[in-house]
Design a protein around this motif. Structure first.
Motif, PDB file in Angstrom:
ATOM      1  N   ASN A 259       0.866  -1.227   0.041  1.00 23.43           N
ATOM      2  CA  ASN A 259      -0.001   0.104   0.056  1.00 23.43           C
ATOM      3  C   ASN A 259       0.710   1.344  -0.081  1.00 23.43           C
ATOM      4  OD1 ASN A 259      -2.479  -1.129   0.045  1.00 23.43           O
ATOM      5  ND2 ASN A 259      -2.711  -1.073   2.031  1.00 23.43           N
ATOM      6  N   GLU A 262       2.124   1.809  -3.587  1.00 22.24           N
ATOM      7  CA  GLU A 262       1.099   2.301  -4.375  1.00 22.24           C
ATOM      8  C   GLU A 262       0.823   3.634  -3.892  1.00 22.24           C
ATOM      9  OE1 GLU A 262      -1.863  -0.711  -3.834  1.00 22.24           O
ATOM     10  OE2 GLU A 262      -0.710  -2.299  -5.188  1.00 22.24           O
ATOM     11  N   ASP A 290       5.024   6.494   4.854  1.00 23.13           N
ATOM     12  CA  ASP A 290       5.404   6.742   3.454  1.00 23.13           C
ATOM     13  C   ASP A 290       5.344   8.075   3.252  1.00 23.13           C
ATOM     14  OD1 ASP A 290       2.698   7.350   2.375  1.00 23.13           O
ATOM     15  OD2 ASP A 290       2.313   5.379   3.105  1.00 23.13           O
ATOM     16  N   SER A 293       0.440   9.986  -0.641  1.00 24.12           N
ATOM     17  CA  SER A 293      -0.807  10.705  -0.833  1.00 24.12           C
ATOM     18  C   SER A 293      -1.642  11.176   0.637  1.00 24.12           C
ATOM     19  CB  SER A 293      -2.227  10.031  -1.704  1.00 24.12           C
ATOM     20  OG  SER A 293      -2.068   8.743  -1.313  1.00 24.12           O
ATOM     21  N   GLY A 294      -1.078  10.158   1.568  1.00 27.34           N
ATOM     22  CA  GLY A 294      -1.913  10.607   2.977  1.00 27.34           C
ATOM     23  C   GLY A 294      -3.045  10.008   3.204  1.00 27.34           C
ATOM     24  N   LEU A 301     -10.949   3.135   6.155  1.00 29.03           N
ATOM     25  CA  LEU A 301      -9.872   2.163   5.476  1.00 29.03           C
ATOM     26  C   LEU A 301      -9.799   0.699   5.703  1.00 29.03           C
ATOM     27  CD1 LEU A 301      -6.642   4.349   6.012  1.00 29.03           C
ATOM     28  CD2 LEU A 301      -8.238   4.567   4.334  1.00 29.03           C
ATOM     29  N   THR A 307     -12.164   0.771  -0.846  1.00 30.13           N
ATOM     30  CA  THR A 307     -10.859   1.161  -1.526  1.00 30.13           C
ATOM     31  C   THR A 307     -11.262   2.343  -2.322  1.00 30.13           C
ATOM     32  OG1 THR A 307      -9.505  -0.029  -3.366  1.00 30.13           O
ATOM     33  CG2 THR A 307     -11.724  -0.468  -3.607  1.00 30.13           C
ATOM     34  N   THR A 308      -9.904   3.079  -2.573  1.00 31.28           N
ATOM     35  CA  THR A 308      -9.878   4.330  -3.520  1.00 31.28           C
ATOM     36  C   THR A 308      -9.132   3.842  -4.793  1.00 31.28           C
ATOM     37  OG1 THR A 308      -8.061   4.935  -2.448  1.00 31.28           O
ATOM     38  CG2 THR A 308     -10.147   5.797  -1.577  1.00 31.28           C
ATOM     39  N   GLY A 312      -8.311  -2.149  -6.852  1.00 29.63           N
ATOM     40  CA  GLY A 312      -8.133  -2.614  -5.594  1.00 29.63           C
ATOM     41  C   GLY A 312      -9.633  -3.324  -5.090  1.00 29.63           C
ATOM     42  N   MET A 313      -9.142  -4.111  -4.086  1.00 31.03           N
ATOM     43  CA  MET A 313     -10.374  -5.015  -3.640  1.00 31.03           C
ATOM     44  C   MET A 313     -10.862  -4.443  -2.321  1.00 31.03           C
ATOM     45  SD  MET A 313      -9.274  -8.876  -4.310  1.00 31.03           S
ATOM     46  CE  MET A 313     -10.838  -9.840  -3.930  1.00 31.03           C
ATOM     47  N   LEU A 315      -9.729  -4.991   0.638  1.00 27.53           N
ATOM     48  CA  LEU A 315      -9.525  -6.321   1.542  1.00 27.53           C
ATOM     49  C   LEU A 315      -8.214  -6.333   2.484  1.00 27.53           C
ATOM     50  CD1 LEU A 315     -11.147  -9.224  -0.247  1.00 27.53           C
ATOM     51  CD2 LEU A 315     -12.028  -8.078   1.845  1.00 27.53           C
ATOM     52  N   LEU A 317      -6.263  -4.388   4.275  1.00 30.71           N
ATOM     53  CA  LEU A 317      -6.371  -3.746   5.652  1.00 30.71           C
ATOM     54  C   LEU A 317      -7.145  -4.460   6.724  1.00 30.71           C
ATOM     55  CD1 LEU A 317      -5.855   0.112   5.083  1.00 30.71           C
ATOM     56  CD2 LEU A 317      -4.102  -1.413   5.767  1.00 30.71           C
ATOM     57  N   ALA A 318      -8.381  -4.794   6.115  1.00 31.81           N
ATOM     58  CA  ALA A 318      -9.430  -5.425   6.695  1.00 31.81           C
ATOM     59  C   ALA A 318      -8.938  -6.808   7.391  1.00 31.81           C
ATOM     60  CB  ALA A 318     -10.550  -5.609   6.124  1.00 31.81           C
ATOM     61  N   ALA A 341       1.215   8.499   5.082  1.00 35.75           N
ATOM     62  CA  ALA A 341       0.433   7.864   6.047  1.00 35.75           C
ATOM     63  C   ALA A 341       1.296   6.887   6.671  1.00 35.75           C
ATOM     64  CB  ALA A 341      -0.419   6.738   5.049  1.00 35.75           C
ATOM     65  N   PHE A 343       0.961   3.393   9.052  1.00 35.02           N
ATOM     66  CA  PHE A 343       0.634   1.978   9.622  1.00 35.02           C
ATOM     67  C   PHE A 343       1.420   1.411  10.637  1.00 35.02           C
ATOM     68  CE2 PHE A 343      -3.552   1.931   7.002  1.00 35.02           C
ATOM     69  CZ  PHE A 343      -3.084   2.950   6.073  1.00 35.02           C
TER      70      PHE A 343
HETATM   71  P1  ADP Z   1      -6.788  -1.866  -1.608  1.00 36.19           P
HETATM   72  O1  ADP Z   1      -5.321  -1.557  -1.466  1.00 36.19           O
HETATM   73  O2  ADP Z   1      -7.285  -3.224  -2.402  1.00 36.19           O
HETATM   74  O3  ADP Z   1      -7.717  -0.681  -2.042  1.00 36.19           O
HETATM   75  P2  ADP Z   1      -6.887  -2.108   1.422  1.00 36.19           P
HETATM   76  O4  ADP Z   1      -7.609  -2.496   2.387  1.00 36.19           O
HETATM   77  O5  ADP Z   1      -5.280  -2.507   1.552  1.00 36.19           O
HETATM   78  O6  ADP Z   1      -7.348  -2.224   0.031  1.00 36.19           O
HETATM   79  O7  ADP Z   1      -6.604  -0.434   1.601  1.00 36.19           O
HETATM   80  C1  ADP Z   1      -7.954   0.318   1.513  1.00 36.19           C
HETATM   81  C2  ADP Z   1      -7.583   1.687   1.260  1.00 36.19           C
HETATM   82  O8  ADP Z   1      -7.016   2.269   2.085  1.00 36.19           O
HETATM   83  C3  ADP Z   1      -6.957   1.862  -0.346  1.00 36.19           C
HETATM   84  O9  ADP Z   1      -7.808   1.915  -1.247  1.00 36.19           O
HETATM   85  C4  ADP Z   1      -6.314   3.239   0.232  1.00 36.19           C
HETATM   86  O10 ADP Z   1      -7.478   4.453  -0.029  1.00 36.19           O
HETATM   87  C5  ADP Z   1      -6.111   3.489   1.650  1.00 36.19           C
HETATM   88  N1  ADP Z   1      -4.730   3.446   1.773  1.00 36.19           N
HETATM   89  C6  ADP Z   1      -4.225   1.905   2.273  1.00 36.19           C
HETATM   90  N2  ADP Z   1      -2.942   2.291   2.361  1.00 36.19           N
HETATM   91  C7  ADP Z   1      -2.442   3.637   2.353  1.00 36.19           C
HETATM   92  C8  ADP Z   1      -1.448   4.380   2.292  1.00 36.19           C
HETATM   93  N3  ADP Z   1      -0.322   4.001   2.545  1.00 36.19           N
HETATM   94  N4  ADP Z   1      -1.579   5.517   1.844  1.00 36.19           N
HETATM   95  C9  ADP Z   1      -2.806   6.279   1.432  1.00 36.19           C
HETATM   96  N5  ADP Z   1      -3.825   5.368   1.548  1.00 36.19           N
HETATM   97  C10 ADP Z   1      -3.613   4.468   1.863  1.00 36.19           C
END
Ligand code: ADP
Length: 355
Positions: A259, A262, A290, A293-294, A301, A307-308, A312-313, A315, A317-318, A341, A343
């Protein structure tokens, strides 16, 4: 359905009624005849069809009155006493019947309610299994996607290298090694998920977080290079022991790291992912930060399917949070000071007596 106490309740109750009537005729039982008559009604309450008990009660009532006509007690007892006796007998037969019918109705209602509750529970269990199945399928699709994509990419490269022959032999064997590593990883993911699904408890490997970070960084090296990003590792000294499913923990780090990359992809300016591990007496913490984009929202999330990303799926983070919580830890997100961001997750350090 419960088994009846008496095999043929209607027949038994009718025989009892007949016996009582004959005895009453001979012995002039008076109000006392009501007692065995009420027994007959109580027995008939166990009979099917439902009208058996009221019918027996009616018969008892009729016989009580008939008895008055056939063998009037008038000779020996005053008339008002005879009538009062018979009236009391009819009253007790009537009230017994009424109470018995009310009780039977309450029992039937309760049985129906129990039956409905059982059906409801079975439906819920079925739905639970279906949604579990859905989650496991989605989980598998998500987690296996990456190693399978990597295998196919590396295999393509291997085919092209093989055509070139001897001069690229070392590259070819490195690429095939990567294919084998990803295949083993896919198998490990399947094993971990099967173990979680079966026992609801993760495995009990000794986990070296720093090692797990190095494995993941190596696996995603190609993606880092493609994003033209830099990785900074600040791995602390980890003296305590944490236990769990090594592959699943690597999977969490993988999701967070992927993530982060990406979030940097396609951006201008500094593109750095920093991974930090630290330790206290209670827990080890790993953070992936990272300069991307923040985050707009730090909780949404973690909802499944949020997902944005176009492909993406939602899933990663969940699933990661479920895995970390199954290990007794916590996973959360914060906006990084650098603008991107961050994590982080914790894993509890086992105390000496636990290890
Ligand atoms: P996916 O990667 O398939 O979208 P995730 O559950 O991994 O699914 O992430 C969900 C959403 O959280 C992402 O679509 C994104 O919007 C946001 N996200 C996750 N990690 C980051 C990050 N490091 N920086 C910005 N946004 C993030």
């Amino acid at each position: 359905m419960r088994r009846p106490l008496i095999a043929h309740p209607l027949a038994v109750s009718l025989v009892l009624v007949a016996v009582v009537f004959v005895v009453d005729l001979g012995l002039q039982l008076g109000v006392a005849s009501a007692i065995p008559y009420t027994f007959a009604v109580l027995i008939a309450l166990h009979a099917r069809p439902a009208w058996a008990a009221p019918a027996v009660a009616g018969l008892c009532g009729v016989l009580t009155i008939v008895k008055l006509e056939i063998s009037p007690d008038r000779g020996t007892t005053e008339m008002w006493k005879v009538l009062a006796n018979r009236g009391l007998a009819l009253f007790s037969i009537g009230t017994t019947t009424l109470l018995g019918l009310l009780r039977r109705r309450a029992e039937t209602n309760r049985e129906l309610a129990e039956e409905r509750a059982r059906e409801h529970q079975a439906a819920l269990a079925h739905m639970g299994r279906l949604s579990m199945l859905g989650q496991v399928t989605a989980n598998l699709a998500h987690e296996l996607n990456q190693p399978l994509a990597a295998i196919s990419l590396q295999a393509d490269v291997a085919v092209r290298l093989a055509v070139l022959g001897e001069p690229v032999r070392p590259e070819l064997s490195a690429t095939l090694g990567a294919v084998a590593e990803q295949a083993a990883r896919a198998a490990g993911i399947l094993k971990g998920i099967r173990r979680m699904a079966g026992r609801a408890h993760p495995g009990q490997d000794l986990i070296d977080l720093n090692d797990a970070v190095r494995v993941v960084v190596r696996l995603l090296d190609w993606k880092v290079r493609r994003a033209d990003a830099q990785v900074e590792l600040r791995l602390g000294e980890l003296a305590g022991q944490t236990f769990g499913d090594r592959i699943l923990i690597e999977q969490v780090i993988f999701n967070l790291f992927q993530n982060a990359i990406e979030a940097l992809t396609g951006r201008e300016g500094v593109k750095i992912v920093t991974i930090v591990t630290t330790e206290t007496a209670e827990a080890q913490t790993l953070s992936v930060r990272d300069t991307g984009s923040g985050l707009a929202d730090t909780e949404k999330l973690f909802e499944p399917f949020f997902t944005t990303k176009a492909d993406g799926m939602g899933l990663g983070l969940a699933i990661s949070r479920t895995i970390i919580e199954a290990h007794g830890g916590r996973l959360w997100a914060t906006p990084a000071k650098s603008g991107g961001a961050e994590f982080s997750f914790t894993l509890p350090v086992a105390r000496p007596e636990e290890s």
